[in-house]
Every structure is written in C-alpha cells, then in structure tokens.
Design an enzyme around this catalytic site. Structure first.
Site, mmCIF file in Angstrom:
data_model
loop_
_atom_site.group_PDB
_atom_site.id
_atom_site.type_symbol
_atom_site.label_atom_id
_atom_site.label_comp_id
_atom_site.label_asym_id
_atom_site.label_seq_id
_atom_site.Cartn_x
_atom_site.Cartn_y
_atom_site.Cartn_z
ATOM 1 N N SER A 146 0.858 -1.199 0.000
ATOM 2 C CA SER A 146 0.000 0.000 0.000
ATOM 3 C C SER A 146 0.886 1.237 0.000
ATOM 4 O O SER A 146 2.003 1.203 0.535
ATOM 5 C CB SER A 146 -0.859 -0.006 1.271
ATOM 6 N N TYR A 159 -0.678 -0.457 10.172
ATOM 7 C CA TYR A 159 -0.897 -1.040 8.826
ATOM 8 C C TYR A 159 0.241 -0.622 7.877
ATOM 9 O O TYR A 159 0.828 -1.459 7.181
ATOM 10 C CB TYR A 159 -2.257 -0.542 8.333
ATOM 11 N N LYS A 163 3.052 -2.939 6.033
ATOM 12 C CA LYS A 163 3.219 -2.957 4.573
ATOM 13 C C LYS A 163 4.656 -2.567 4.193
ATOM 14 O O LYS A 163 5.216 -3.108 3.235
ATOM 15 C CB LYS A 163 2.215 -2.015 3.908
HETATM 16 N N1 LIG Z 1 -8.833 -1.274 -0.859
HETATM 17 C C1 LIG Z 1 -7.880 -0.369 -0.719
HETATM 18 O O1 LIG Z 1 -8.132 0.854 -0.662
HETATM 19 C C2 LIG Z 1 -6.439 -0.801 -0.643
HETATM 20 C C3 LIG Z 1 -5.445 0.168 -0.821
HETATM 21 C C4 LIG Z 1 -4.112 -0.206 -0.773
HETATM 22 C C5 LIG Z 1 -3.786 -1.527 -0.547
HETATM 23 N N2 LIG Z 1 -4.771 -2.456 -0.354
HETATM 24 C C6 LIG Z 1 -4.362 -3.828 -0.093
HETATM 25 O O2 LIG Z 1 -4.924 -4.656 -1.093
HETATM 26 C C7 LIG Z 1 -5.126 -5.972 -0.564
HETATM 27 C C8 LIG Z 1 -6.552 -6.411 -0.837
HETATM 28 O O3 LIG Z 1 -7.416 -5.473 -0.211
HETATM 29 P P1 LIG Z 1 -8.992 -5.430 -0.492
HETATM 30 O O4 LIG Z 1 -9.354 -4.009 -0.556
HETATM 31 O O5 LIG Z 1 -9.356 -6.333 -1.598
HETATM 32 O O6 LIG Z 1 -9.508 -6.028 0.912
HETATM 33 P P2 LIG Z 1 -10.879 -6.761 1.288
HETATM 34 O O7 LIG Z 1 -11.928 -6.443 0.288
HETATM 35 O O8 LIG Z 1 -11.129 -6.453 2.714
HETATM 36 O O9 LIG Z 1 -10.504 -8.320 1.151
HETATM 37 C C9 LIG Z 1 -9.575 -8.882 2.008
HETATM 38 C C10 LIG Z 1 -9.515 -10.377 1.780
HETATM 39 O O10 LIG Z 1 -8.536 -10.937 2.667
HETATM 40 C C11 LIG Z 1 -9.148 -11.947 3.514
HETATM 41 N N3 LIG Z 1 -8.397 -11.917 4.773
HETATM 42 C C12 LIG Z 1 -8.226 -10.881 5.629
HETATM 43 N N4 LIG Z 1 -7.430 -11.241 6.659
HETATM 44 C C13 LIG Z 1 -7.078 -12.538 6.442
HETATM 45 C C14 LIG Z 1 -6.273 -13.469 7.130
HETATM 46 N N5 LIG Z 1 -5.640 -13.138 8.261
HETATM 47 N N6 LIG Z 1 -6.132 -14.714 6.616
HETATM 48 C C15 LIG Z 1 -6.759 -15.065 5.460
HETATM 49 N N7 LIG Z 1 -7.537 -14.220 4.759
HETATM 50 C C16 LIG Z 1 -7.704 -12.981 5.241
HETATM 51 C C17 LIG Z 1 -10.610 -11.537 3.557
HETATM 52 O O11 LIG Z 1 -11.487 -12.600 3.863
HETATM 53 P P3 LIG Z 1 -11.882 -12.940 5.414
HETATM 54 O O12 LIG Z 1 -12.329 -11.653 6.030
HETATM 55 O O13 LIG Z 1 -12.921 -13.982 5.310
HETATM 56 O O14 LIG Z 1 -10.623 -13.467 6.025
HETATM 57 C C18 LIG Z 1 -10.812 -11.088 2.103
HETATM 58 O O15 LIG Z 1 -10.931 -12.221 1.250
HETATM 59 C C19 LIG Z 1 -4.765 -5.881 0.916
HETATM 60 O O16 LIG Z 1 -3.459 -6.324 1.120
HETATM 61 C C20 LIG Z 1 -4.877 -4.395 1.222
HETATM 62 O O17 LIG Z 1 -4.049 -4.033 2.303
HETATM 63 C C21 LIG Z 1 -6.091 -2.122 -0.414
#
Ligand SMILES: NC(=O)c1ccc[n+]([C@@H]2O[C@H](COP(=O)([O-])OP(=O)(O)OC[C@H]3O[C@@H](n4cnc5c(N)ncnc54)[C@H](OP(=O)(O)O)[C@@H]3O)[C@@H](O)[C@H]2O)c1
Length: 254
Positions: A146, A159, A163
């Site tokens: 991130s 967080y 990262k």
């Molecule tokens: N969305 C943003 O604005 C953003 C920005 C920068 C970076 N990111 C990064 O992009 C990646 C994906 O984010 P996203 O926005 O797609 O998040 P999301 O929609 O919240 O999805 C997260 C996924 O990870 C699973 N998960 C969370 N903790 C876990 C654990 N300890 N073990 C196994 N599974 C786990 C969740 O399922 P369960 O809850 O069932 O475990 C879900 O499938 C992350 O690394 C996030 O930090 C996101």
C-alpha cells in the site's frame, strides 16, 4: 480485461484473501486466462459465495485458512500441491486494518493483530511457497502492499508499518531466491474501490479530498491493481525482481 498477459495458462496460483475485493478479481482474471487457482480466507461463507461467483470448476480450490496461523498455511500449501502438483506463483493479497489512534496510545494486542495478518501472514506464506519454488527451481511471489507504507497517515500507522515491512521482505526474498529463478515483487496501490476502503470513498467529502492528490483524477479500481499483479507474475516480467510498483494515479509526483 484484454489479452495482456504472457503464459498464465495452466500456471498454478495461490491467492491469499481471494474471497472478495482485489483478491477475488485476481482469481477471476486468472481463471479467464485458464490458470489453476487456490484462494483462501478466514470466513467459509465468503469463500462459498466466491466459489459460486467464480464458477472455476476443477481449476479452483477455495480453502479456509488464516495466513498468520502456521498450521493453516501448511494445510493450504499442502492441499494446493496435492491438487495441482506445484505452485508457480503466490499472490500475498491479504490485508486488513483496524481503527487505531496514536502509536503511543495503542494496546499491544491491536499492534499484534494488524502485524499478524499483514506481515507475519505474508512471511509464513512466502516461507512455505519459497521452499516449494526452490525445489521447482522456478516461481513468482507478488505481494500487495500500500502507499500507506511510504508516508505517515493517521489511522494507518501500524498497517503502514506492516506494509513497509512487506516491501523490505520483498527485497530480501528477491535477493535470497534469485539463484533459484524465483522473482519476488510488490504492488503498492493508493485507495482502491473495495469494501475495505468503502467508509472513505463512499463519503463524498473524503473522496474529493483524496482525489485532489491524485493527478489521474480518481481512486483505483480493483482492475488497476489486478493488471500489475498479473504482469509481475507473467513471463513479461521475467527479469524484474525486488521491486515495488506503485499504482497511485501519479500521487507521488505532486
Ligand atoms: N482497498 C484499498 O483501498 C487498498 C489500498 C491499498 C492496498 N490495499 C491492499 O490490497 C489488498 C486487498 O485489499 P482489499 O481491498 O481487496 O480487501 P478486502 O476487500 O477487505 O478483502 C480482504 C480479503 O482478505 C481476507 N483476509 C483478511 N485477513 C485474512 C487473514 N488473516 N487470513 C486469510 N484471509 C484474510 C478476507 O477474507 P476474510 O475476512 O474472510 O478473512 C478477504 O478475502 C490488501 O493487502 C490491502 O491491504 C487495499
């Protein structure tokens, strides 16, 4: 999404956190490219609905696993190898955050929860996948980090630290695993339109404030991240390792 990738057909991918958001979109595109995909998440109901949506048949395995639990990670990779025979690429997509205040006011338990899922989990998956890939003498690891890893921001302190740790892990693993033809890279997005960041982008005042600092004039869509992750896992990126590609619509230049 167009035929942008090189040689993903039949490649075996483990995508952590594939039940929704960016991970689900990575799995969807991989299946479209005829790759074999293993997804995991903590909650079974999320995995069930992802399975129903993806309709991946025999090319998809969806397993409950918490990435910060060593036994879950071992079970996940054992099942992946048993079903598909090898692991060509690991995508460390899991990420989560919790509301935090100032670091000096934070309880140790809060620190541990955020570090566990974002950093320790990535380490455990890299360690397990790295051993398998070393024996294969080939492999790719791509971690989703991130832009919070690059600058201090309220509510994203632990967080962002986790990262940033993942980005340093990327460099160390790239150096250690290069002799075995394994490339390790990271992708650092700005805000992406998923459930994870919905409280921010769905608030028009916050959205406008965020977008003011993005020259391309919008936040990222999951697809913007998927494309870069899959490029790094494809043959097109065969001589790239140890890098973090920032996907931020130009924010870093203003
Ligand atoms: N969305 C943003 O604005 C953003 C920005 C920068 C970076 N990111 C990064 O992009 C990646 C994906 O984010 P996203 O926005 O797609 O998040 P999301 O929609 O919240 O999805 C997260 C996924 O990870 C699973 N998960 C969370 N903790 C876990 C654990 N300890 N073990 C196994 N599974 C786990 C969740 O399922 P369960 O809850 O069932 O475990 C879900 O499938 C992350 O690394 C996030 O930090 C996101």
């Amino acid at each position: 999404m167009g035929d942008l990738w090189f040689g993903l057909e039949d490649r075996v991918f483990v995508v952590t956190g594939g039940s929704r958001g960016i991970g689900l979109e990575i799995a969807r595109e991989l299946l479209r490219q005829k790759a074999k995909v293993v997804i995991c998440a903590r909650k079974q109901d999320g995995l069930e609905s992802a399975k129903n949506e993806l309709q991946g048949g025999d090319s998809l395995l969806a397993l409950q696993a918490h990435v910060a639990k060593e036994e879950d990670v071992n079970r996940l990779f054992d099942a992946a190898v048993e079903k598909f025979g090898r692991i060509d690429a690991l995508v460390n997509n899991v990420g989560m955050n919790l509301p935090t205040g100032a670091l000096v006011e934070t309880e140790l338990g809060m620190w541990q929860k955020i570090i566990d899922s974002n950093l320790t989990g990535t380490y455990l998956c890299c360690r397990r996948a790295g051993k398998i890939m070393r024996e294969q003498k080939t492999g790719r690891i791509v971690s989703v980090t991130s832009t919070a890893a690059h600058r201090a921001s309220p509510g994203m302190n632990i967080y962002g630290i986790a990262k940033a740790g993942t980005e340093m892990m990327t460099k160390n693993l790239a150096s250690e695993l290069a002799p075995d033809n394994i490339c390790v890279n990271a992708v650092a997005p700005t805000m992406v339109k998923t459930g994870f960041s919905e409280p921010f982008w769905s608030n028009s005042e916050i959205y406008d404030m965020v977008v003011k600092n993005i020259p391309l004039g919008r936040i990222a869509e999951p697809e913007d991240v998927v494309k870069v992750v899959l490029f790094l896992a494809s043959d097109g990126a065969s001589f790239i390792t140890g890098q973090t590609i920032v996907v931020d619509g130009g924010s870093a230049v203003i």
